[in-house]
Scaffold this active site. Structure first.
Site, PDB file in Angstrom:
ATOM      1  N   GLU A 260     -51.067 -83.044  62.508  1.00 39.81           N
ATOM      2  CA  GLU A 260     -52.404 -83.595  62.273  1.00 39.81           C
ATOM      3  C   GLU A 260     -52.188 -84.948  61.630  1.00 39.81           C
ATOM      4  OE1 GLU A 260     -55.570 -83.308  58.926  1.00 39.81           O
ATOM      5  OE2 GLU A 260     -55.264 -81.317  59.780  1.00 39.81           O
ATOM      6  N   CYS A 297     -59.055 -85.189  55.561  1.00 40.12           N
ATOM      7  CA  CYS A 297     -58.809 -85.616  56.941  1.00 40.12           C
ATOM      8  C   CYS A 297     -60.092 -85.636  57.763  1.00 40.12           C
ATOM      9  CB  CYS A 297     -57.780 -84.697  57.593  1.00 40.12           C
ATOM     10  SG  CYS A 297     -58.099 -82.947  57.337  1.00 40.12           S
TER      11      CYS A 297
END
Length: 497
Positions: A260, A297
């Site tokens: 990620e 995020c």
């Protein structure tokens, strides 16, 4: 109690070289740097453990996951104390994250006990079929082997030592070697102690879990290039993740890298929603933008909205809300410096107007907001780049066609959001096919900060949000990353798993 050591083959070992932690407050601690031989021994122990652990029953692994959760909770006070000192995160945030970490461990335990994650399939033999008979076929998912996991800087518990990558890999039957994040080495070690205690209490092989600390890029490189590692889980920067991804692909035996890497999580404000609640949306965006000092995020860094007086209502409400947010301490000095660099880059970009920018120093950050139009945004891809922190950009469009054009220009994202009312549904229907090709999660009338740990969650997306668009690092489907399908033909039933 912290030892400053690394966990290799079930033993806590010291290294020849050390590093000092850099806590946000309070005294630092000394930790051993893992060596090349530590990496070798940890991976060899994991491979040996896989011979046993890879064939354990769902019940045995579920018991291990529950025990890890118990051991983490038993160390709750120490985790909060050390975690707060290392990261400057408030106690309430760390306690909530600890609960999430224990909860996802128990969720994975419940999931594997159901058995659905194995996707078992069976085709009966058809010996009399013409023109050719069919053999009996069984399909089942099997664990792939030792997994390397990299701890994240922004979630010292839920995405680190015992986070979703580790929990899902253990659930699948894969031993794990974790590279702890140097931003919170003490927190990482305490969690590693909890996992070690659970492994021993449940009678699992010593190499089922290993924990290595270090500050150098070389340690991570050695880990992903080790021939016994069969997959990697990573949460971090685009630059660092891409470098490790390339190393995985360049190996003589390429392995999957589930990374990620970054996302700006665009938010689209549709006309009727803006007419009815521009101020409320602006206040909500400000709250989401500054949650955790913008170090999520899923931080909604970019808003796309049609030109008009509603934009001013929205922007004024957001700026007013953000002006009441003082300087907040970020996770590390490096992250704070990168945030200020991103703010300066936006402020100096031609065609970008600064709506709010205040000064911050050292490890602190303050929110900032900028505004531009679609023409400038489409001509400058750098405006899409993530600024990790409480930084937002408003992009105005002339009409619905230009909104669709802007939507189509985005790289892969973790999330995309629509704020809409019933009269906006026609426009939303034209945006949705664009957004679902670019995001792993599409939500309406909310903000993406906050990722539910659930059966249906997808926390991933097309590159660069993640390196594998078919995977998720949150939710029960995360287990599938560490499994591969095997077909058994005419195998006696007593030999099948």
């Amino acid at each position: 109690m912290l030892t400053g050591k690394n966990l290799v083959n079930g033993e806590w070992v010291s290294g020849e070289t050390t590093f000092q932690s850099q806590p946000a407050e309070g005294p630092s601690s000394v930790f051993s740097e893992a060596s090349v031989s530590d990496v070798d021994r940890a991976c060899e122990a994991a491979e040996k453990a896989f011979e046993v652990f890879g064939s354990t029953s769902d019940e045995q692994r579920a018991a291990l996951l529950h025990k890890i959760a118990d051991e983490i909770e038993a160390r709750g006070a120490e985790l909060t104390e050390v975690g707060s000192r290392e990261t400057a995160l408030p106690a309430a945030r760390l306690e909530g994250e600890r609960g999430r970490t224990a909860g996802q461990l128990r969720l994975f335990a419940e999931t594997i006990l159901k058995g659905d994650y194995l996707d078992k399939r069976h085709d009966e033999a058809l010996p009399d079929r013409a023109p050719l008979p069919r053999p009996e076929l069984f399909l089942i998912q099997r664990p792939i082997g030792p997994v390397a996991v990299f701890g994240a800087s922004n979630f010292p518990l839920a995405f680190s030592t015992a986070g979703g990558d580790t929990a899902s890999a253990l659930a699948a039957g894969c031993p794990v070697v974790v590279k702890g994040h140097p931003a919170h080495p003490g927190t990482g070690e305490i969690v590693a102690q909890a996992i070690d205690a659970a492994v021993k209490a449940c009678g699992m092989p010593a190499g089922t879990f290993g924990f290595l600390q270090g500050t150098t890029h070389e340690l991570g490189q050695q880990l992903v290039q080790h021939p016994l590692v069969k997959a990697v889980g990573f949460t971090g920067s685009l630059r660092g993740g891409r470098a490790l991804f390339d190393l995985c692909a360049a190996r003589s035996e390429p392995i999957p890298f589930f990374g990620e890497l970054g996302s700006v999580n665009p938010v689209f404000l549709l006309p009727s929603a803006m007419e009815q609640r521009a101020e409320a949306i602006g206040e909500g965006w400000a709250g989401s933008l500054t949650m955790g000092v913008g170090q999520f995020c899923t931080n909604p860094g970019i808003v796309v909205v049609r030109e008009g007086e509603e934009v001013d209502r929205f922007a004024d409400a957001a700026v007013k809300a953000l002006q009441g947010v003082g300087a907040q301490t970020m996770l590390t000095g490096g992250i704070a410096a990168a945030c200020r660099s991103g703010q300066d880059r936006l402020a100096k970009t031609e065609g970008v107007e600064t709506l709010l920018k205040t000064q911050s120093e050292s490890q602190a950050a303050t929110p900032s907001v900028y505004r531009t139009n679609a023409g400038v945004f489409l001509a400058n891809h750098a405006l899409q780049e993530e600024v990790f922190g409480p930084v937002g950009l408003i992009v105005t469009v002339a009409d619905d066609d230009e909104m669709r054009t802007v939507a189509a220009c985005f790289d892969g994202q973790l999330t995309a959001t629509l704020h809409l009312e019933a009269n906006d549904n026609a426009l939303a229907k034209t945006l949705l096919p664009i957004l679902e090709r670019r995001a792993g999660r599409v939500l309406a009338n909310g903000f993406p900060t906050g990722v539910e740990v659930a059966e249906t969650m997808v926390h991933g997306g097309p590159y660069p949000a993640s390196t594998n668009f078919g995977a998720t690092s949150v939710g029960t489907m995360a287990i599938r990353r560490w499994l591969r399908p095997v077909c058994y033909q005419n195998l006696p039933a007593e030999l099948l798993h």
